[in-house]
Design an enzyme around this catalytic site. Structure first.
Site, PDB file in Angstrom:
ATOM      1  N   LYS A  74      -0.125  -7.973   7.199  1.00  0.00           N
ATOM      2  CA  LYS A  74       0.497  -8.141   5.869  1.00  0.00           C
ATOM      3  C   LYS A  74       1.696  -9.069   5.997  1.00  0.00           C
ATOM      4  CE  LYS A  74       1.061  -5.013   2.469  1.00  0.00           C
ATOM      5  NZ  LYS A  74       1.402  -3.686   1.880  1.00  0.00           N
TER       6      LYS A  74
HETATM    7  O1  G3P Z   1       1.853  -1.390  -0.589  1.00  0.00           O
HETATM    8  C1  G3P Z   1       2.597  -2.036  -1.534  1.00  0.00           C
HETATM    9  C2  G3P Z   1       2.607  -1.475  -2.924  1.00  0.00           C
HETATM   10  O2  G3P Z   1       1.461  -0.787  -3.230  1.00  0.00           O
HETATM   11  C3  G3P Z   1       3.894  -0.821  -3.297  1.00  0.00           C
HETATM   12  O3  G3P Z   1       3.820  -0.010  -4.422  1.00  0.00           O
HETATM   13  O4  G3P Z   1       4.737   1.789  -5.821  1.00  0.00           O
HETATM   14  O5  G3P Z   1       6.227   0.660  -4.149  1.00  0.00           O
HETATM   15  O6  G3P Z   1       5.482  -0.538  -6.209  1.00  0.00           O
HETATM   16  P1  G3P Z   1       5.145   0.491  -5.179  1.00  0.00           P
END
Ligand code: G3P
Length: 222
Positions: free
Chosen positions: A88
């Protein structure tokens, strides 16, 4: 559509992966830090668990350097941990430079922190394996996350880019349906939402009724 889990919690992954429906796991520095466990052993364990139930399942590990050579060093260290590792990388100029270099070495990448279709176009040109639009964070600032996913789908189809669209930052089960309708390739879900996908009150009450009717019928047969 493939389903990934968006977590660094080993136990949650173990339980969900037993269904055989988990195609991969995404982690990020925040998710790993939340668990408070050492990074490398955690990634190795996750990789092993998901592959036990699905041979093709992948694990996404994120680099924390922000310069090209630092990202390359981290990426090459991560891919040595397990053959199902996807790197990533944040959507910044040095990041896309690293994606291009890793693509030439046939190493899979997931370009993260994508918020516009133009950014996704750049990631595809660099040879990204996955692009991760963060739909929840766009919705949080009153933009339409799923519209960006639709735009990316259209652009990738227009030009035949093989980069897969991985919908991230998911906040509700309904978004999985919407992602499938616009043709996303993958959704990565917090484990809570993964379990919610199975649920409907009518499924539960319907099952209770079937079982009660069956029990009554069995009694009559005696
Ligand atoms: O893995 C990255 C992403 O899914 C993060 O999600 O909930 O922190 O915006 P969030």
């Amino acid at each position: 559509m493939k389903l990934f889990l968006d977590t660094g919690n080993i136990e949650d992954i173990r339980i969900a992966a037993e269904t055989g429906l988990v195609d991969g796991v995404t982690t990020n520095p925040s998710l790993i830090a939340k668990e408070g466990k050492p990074f490398v052993p955690t990634l190795k364990k996750i990789a092993k668990i998901v592959q036990k139930h699905n041979k093709r399942a992948v694990i996404n590990g994120e680099v924390v350097s922000t310069d090209f050579s630092g990202m390359m060093k981290e990426a090459l260290r991560l891919v040595r941990l397990t053959p199902n590792m996807i790197i990533k990388i944040p959507l910044i100029p040095d990041g896309l430079k690293a994606v291009y270099a890793l693509h030439k070495k046939k190493i899979g990448t997931n370009v993260t922190l994508c918020f516009t279709a133009a950014q996704a176009l750049l990631a595809a040109k660099a040879g990204a394996t996955y692009i991760s639009p963060f739909i929840g964070r766009l919705d949080d600032i009153t933009s339409e996350g799923m519209e960006v996913v639709g735009e990316i789908r259209q652009i990738y189809d227009n030009y035949g880019y093989p980069t897969e669209i991985l919908v991230a930052s998911v906040r509700s089960p309904r978004q999985i349906t919407d992602a499938a309708l616009v043709g996303a390739d993958i959704c990565t879900l917090p484990t809570k939402i993964y379990h919610q996908l199975f649920k409907h009150p009518l499924t539960d009450t319907g099952l209770q009724k079937f079982l009660a009717d069956w029990e009554a019928y069995q009694k009559k047969q005696k």
